[in-house]
Design an enzyme around this catalytic site. Sequence first.
Site, mmCIF file in Angstrom:
data_model
loop_
_atom_site.group_PDB
_atom_site.id
_atom_site.type_symbol
_atom_site.label_atom_id
_atom_site.label_comp_id
_atom_site.label_asym_id
_atom_site.label_seq_id
_atom_site.Cartn_x
_atom_site.Cartn_y
_atom_site.Cartn_z
ATOM 1 N N HIS A 6 0.871 -1.185 0.000
ATOM 2 C CA HIS A 6 0.000 0.000 0.000
ATOM 3 C C HIS A 6 0.903 1.228 0.000
ATOM 4 C CE1 HIS A 6 -3.450 2.427 0.609
ATOM 5 N NE2 HIS A 6 -3.748 2.170 1.883
ATOM 6 N N HIS A 59 -2.144 -2.197 -9.664
ATOM 7 C CA HIS A 59 -3.137 -1.620 -8.757
ATOM 8 C C HIS A 59 -4.360 -2.514 -8.755
ATOM 9 C CE1 HIS A 59 -5.692 1.339 -6.800
ATOM 10 N NE2 HIS A 59 -4.586 1.969 -6.477
ATOM 11 N N ASP A 91 2.517 5.784 -6.550
ATOM 12 C CA ASP A 91 3.786 5.740 -5.831
ATOM 13 C C ASP A 91 5.008 5.820 -6.740
ATOM 14 O OD1 ASP A 91 2.824 5.619 -3.241
ATOM 15 O OD2 ASP A 91 2.409 3.486 -3.399
#
Length: 379
Positions: free
Chosen positions: A220, A262, A316
Site C-alpha cells: 500500500h 493496482h 507511488d
Amino acid sequence: MTTFAKGLEGIVAAETRMSFIDGEKGILEYVGIPIDDLARNSSFEETVFLLWNTRLPRRGELAEFSEQVRQRYKVPTALAKLILQMPKDAQPMHVLRTMTSALALYDPSPNANDIPSARAKAMNILAQLPTIIAYFDRHRRGEAIVEPRSDLGYAANFLYMLNGKEPTEAVRRAFDVCMILHADHGLNNSTFAARVVISTLSDMYSAITAAIGSLRGPLHGGANEEVMEMLGEIPSMAAVEPYIMDKLAHRAEGARIMGFGHRVYKTIDPRATFLKTFSKQIATDTGNLPLYEKSSKIEEIMKREVGAKGIYPNVDFYSATTYHSIGLKLDLFTPMFAMSRVSGWAGHCIEQLDGNRLFRPKAQYVGPHGVRYTPMDQR
Ligand code: ACO
C-alpha cells in the site's frame, strides 16, 4: 446468499460522496472534479474542504477553514515531550502511529462521536500529524525542534518545521500538489481499516491509528519508499533493462516491480500521469533528472513486457522521484502520504458515522469438523 471474494475484490462495501474511480478508463475525481484539474488549480486546504463538505469553498470560507487548521498546528506540550523521548532509530511511521494514538490522551472527550465532535477531532489530527513528523525527524537528527508557524499554509509549515527555513515556492507547490493527489482514493485498504474501526462506534483516534498501520505496508503506502530503494539499487541506465527483466522473471515467486500494478486501475493511474510530467520538471530543477530518466525507462520496459496485463505505474512510482527531488528523506515518504490521506480517512469516518452500519463480514470455515478433544498426555 454468501459470496466469497478473497481480498474483498470487486465487493462494494460502503458509499462515499468524496472520490470516484474508474479503473478501466483511468479516471479519478474528487466530488466530481477531475484530479488533474485539482492538482493544477487547487491547494491542499481547499481540497480538504471539498472532501469534507462535498463542495468547493467560497473565498471567505476557505480563509476561515485554513485559519482553523493553522490554529491547531501545535501539539500538546506533554506530547511534544513524549516525541523527544522516542528512540532516535525508531521508524517514523511507527512513531506517527504511536503518537496519533497518544493524541487521544490529551483530548478531554476522546470518544465523542457526534458529527461536529468528529469533525473537530479530524481537524486536530490533520493539523498535528505534520508537527509530530517534523518534531521526531529533528529529534533523531539531534536538532532542536522548530515550532509551527500559524502564518504558513499546511505544506509550507511542514517544510519549515522540518528544515528550519521556509521552502522555495517551487518546492512548496510540489509538496502541495503531492498532498492533493494523495488525499482520497475510494475504499483503499487504509481507508477501509479506518471505516471498520469507526463502525464499532470507536473513536476517531483509534480509526486513524489503524489506518496509519495499514498504510505502512509495502503493498500500500509503503511502496513509494520501496520504489526509491529500487531506483537506488539500479546503478546506471544500462542496468535498468537487466534489473527489471530479472525481477519479471521471478514474478511467479512473488517478485514485484514496486510502484506498478493496482487493484483498481488496469491502465495508468491518473495521479501517476500527472506526477510523471510534474516529477520531470522538479527533477530537472533540482538536478535529479537521471532519476526521472531511470523511472521513465522502467515504465517503458514494463509497458512492453506486462502492459497487456494491465500493470501500469501507480501513484507511488513517480511520487518517489518527486519526494526525493524536494529533499525528503526516504523514510518520510510514507508519513507524508499519511499527512495527506488523513483527510480522506477522516472524511470517510464522518461518512460512516452518518448512518453507521457495523462492518461484520463472515469467514468461510475451511477446517475440520467433529474432532474429539485429545487430552494433553495423549498428543
Ligand atoms: N510487478 C510485477 N508483476 C505484478 C505487479 C508488479 N508490481 N503487480 C501485479 N503484478 C502481476 C502479478 O504477478 C499477477 O500476475 P499473474 O496473474 O501472472 O500471477 C497479476 O499482476 C495480478 O497481481 P496481484 O498481485 O494478484 O494483483 P492485486 O490486485 O492483488 O495487486 C498490488 C495490487 C498489491 C498493488 C500489486 O500490483 C503490487 O504488489 N504492486 C507493487 C506494490 C505497489 O506498488 N503498491 C502500491 C499500490 S498503490 C497504493 O496503495 C497507494
